[in-house]
Design an enzyme around this catalytic site. Structure first.
Site, short mmCIF file in Angstrom:
data_model
loop_
_atom_site.label_atom_id
_atom_site.label_comp_id
_atom_site.label_asym_id
_atom_site.label_seq_id
_atom_site.Cartn_x
_atom_site.Cartn_y
_atom_site.Cartn_z
N ASP A 90 0.77 -1.12 0.20
CA ASP A 90 0.00 -0.31 0.06
C ASP A 90 0.93 1.22 -0.03
O ASP A 90 1.48 1.47 1.05
CB ASP A 90 -0.73 -0.07 1.31
N ASP B 37 -3.94 7.13 -3.82
CA ASP B 37 -3.70 6.04 -2.87
C ASP B 37 -4.34 4.72 -3.57
O ASP B 37 -5.57 4.52 -3.94
CB ASP B 37 -4.64 6.40 -1.90
N HIS C 153 -12.07 6.28 2.13
CA HIS C 153 -12.01 7.43 2.75
C HIS C 153 -11.94 8.50 1.41
O HIS C 153 -11.43 8.15 0.34
CB HIS C 153 -10.97 7.91 3.59
N HIS D 95 -6.88 11.68 4.52
CA HIS D 95 -8.22 11.35 4.95
C HIS D 95 -9.00 12.84 4.94
O HIS D 95 -8.75 13.47 5.99
CB HIS D 95 -8.03 10.70 6.23
N GLU E 174 -11.31 1.40 -0.74
CA GLU E 174 -10.47 0.33 -0.37
C GLU E 174 -11.22 -0.87 0.62
O GLU E 174 -11.99 -0.40 1.33
CB GLU E 174 -9.24 0.61 0.37
N GLU F 141 -7.16 -1.50 -3.39
CA GLU F 141 -7.50 -0.41 -3.16
C GLU F 141 -7.41 0.35 -4.80
O GLU F 141 -6.39 -0.05 -5.15
CB GLU F 141 -6.96 0.40 -2.10
#
Length: 450
Positions: free
Chosen positions: A223, A234, A303, A311, A336, A431
């Site tokens: 990640d 992300d 998020h 976030h 995710e 994700e």
């Protein structure tokens, strides 16, 4: 990735829905072994008129010699923005991504039309105008996505059992810095590389001196984030070498694809969570001869993402119930999902490596001079982007743990310790980052891998 108590960082992947009208999925520029970088394709040399004839014409000849036509000069595709072979990537990747897109325009991700009441957006002229107004921000996000695609392609080839975890992390991060052509507030790592093993679901990156070695039986979440001018991509995937874990990975990938499919403008976050849970729990995995249902980790969420803020305040659950808030036009989300063979619930434990300056931290007086100095370093190099202890080491900071803990205790910096399910369980994560454009939904991090 976020917990229900404001956790961070994450992953995903996407399957096309029947009613989606996708554009072409971007493919990353090829990663080729140890190929030197060329500055551009040399144009063909044109011969002079006499040379083209091969001989000097005879003055007594009544017929004029026939000239050969000049060959048109070949244009370098790289000059038009795409990699046409003029620039080649090295292995490990070291060539900046801008060399492959010299006109500064980066490829769109996978696009999907909105559904139901929002289908009109695709051709609505007002929405198309609004879309064009945000071109620069979208292009930064697409550049970060192209870096992510190339680096994760390299990561899949590079990662093997027997490697030290810290070596894997540094290889990935060096590749990101090289391709993003930055290491700070303009471009570079969006957050530290998470390499969480087995029952550790998230927020683990090795600190200096970590001796952990990747084993054949491990299930590792990879990640990492890439940012360009604060626009963060992300995206995460899971690597397992033992085929008995294939169904665990398939369940989580399918669940993430479902989340991407369901997401959209005016969609309630809780409805996305319900769809994700239904898909993930439809899978079983057999490990060591024992069949078990794949469980969503209910206190880990997706998020939204704001500039320089991983976030942004909204959480996308992966189980039914919860937040009735709706997604809105212009927002960026990390979809995710996490699956587990354990309890499906994580708790914080172990040595902390992830930190981040709080976005809502106002001026807080600090008494410790070392804490003041460390905060200055954090603000200069990371701002509100998450960082880890290895990043402080790279900057030459020494004996900073007391000061770092002081910043955490003062509420200036948030710590993010590893998140663990029950020992002996296996967890997986996928994700993707999606952009809710005024006209279409764009899965900016989509690649030909997932």
């Amino acid at each position: 990735m976020a917990t229900t108590g404001d956790l961070q960082a994450g992953i995903a992947a996407v399957a096309l829905s029947d009613d989606a009208a996708p554009a072409s999925v971007p493919t990353s520029a090829p990663v080729e072994p140890a190929t030197p970088v060329e500055n551009g394709a040399a144009p063909d040399e044109d011969a002079s008129d006499d040379d083209a004839l091969g001989t000097t014409p005879d003055a007594s000849s009544t017929a004029a010699p026939k000239k050969k036509k000049k060959k048109p000069k070949k244009k370098s595709k790289a000059a038009n923005g795409a990699n046409g072979g003029a620039v080649k990537q090295t292995y490990p990747p070291t060539v900046g991504i801008s060399k492959f897109y010299q006109n500064g325009t980066y490829p769109e991700g996978e696009t999907m039309e909105y559904r139901d009441d929002n289908k009109y957006r695709t051709t609505n002229e007002e929405k198309r105008y609004l879309d064009r107004m945000d071109y620069e921000a979208h292009n930064d996000l697409r550049k970060a996505s192209e870096v992510h695609r190339q680096v994760r392609k390299y990561a899949r080839e590079m990662i093997k059992p027997g490697m030290a975890i810290i070596e894997i992390a540094e290889n990935i991060e060096n590749a990101v810095r090289n391709l993003a052509e930055g290491d700070g507030m303009d471009a570079g790592m969006g957050f530290p590389t998470g390499l969480s093993l087995n029952h550790c679901a998230a927020h683990y990156t090795p600190n200096a001196g970590d001796k952990t070695v990747l084993q054949y039986d491990d299930v590792m979440k990879v990640d990492f984030g890439v940012h360009v001018n604060g626009r963060i991509v992300d995206s995460a995937f899971t690597m397992a070498f033992d085929p008995q874990y294939d169904n665990l990975l398939a369940a989580v990938k399918d669940a993430t694809n479902t989340g991407v499919k369901e997401a959209g403008i005016d969609v309630r976050l809780c409805d996305i969570g319900a769809a994700i849970q239904e898909v993930m729990e439809s899978y079983e995995v057999e490990i060591g001869g024992k069949a078990m249902q794949v469980k969503p980790i209910r206190n880990l969420n997706g998020h939204n993402i704001n500039p320089y803020e991983i976030h942004g305040g909204k959480s996308v659950p992966i189980v039914k119930g919860g937040d009735q808030t709706k997604m809105e036009e212009g927002e960026t989300f990390a979809i995710e999902t996490f699956g587990s063979t354990g309890r499906g619930f994580v708790h914080s434990d172990g040595e902390c490596s992830h930190y981040g300056k709080r976005v809502d931290a106002g001026h807080i007086p600090l008494r410790l001079n070392k804490a003041k100095s460390l905060l200055h370093t954090i603000e200069k190099h990371f701002g509100t982007l998450p960082f880890c202890r290895r990043y402080l080491d790279r900057l030459g900071e020494e004996k900073y743990l007391l000061a770092l803990n002081n910043l955490v205790m003062s509420g200036v910096v948030q710590d993010y310790p590893p998140l663990l399910d029950v020992k002996g369980s296996k967890t997986a994560q996928y994700e993707h980052t999606i952009l809710l454009r005024p006209t279409v939904k764009e899965v900016v991090s989509r690649g030909d891998d997932f």
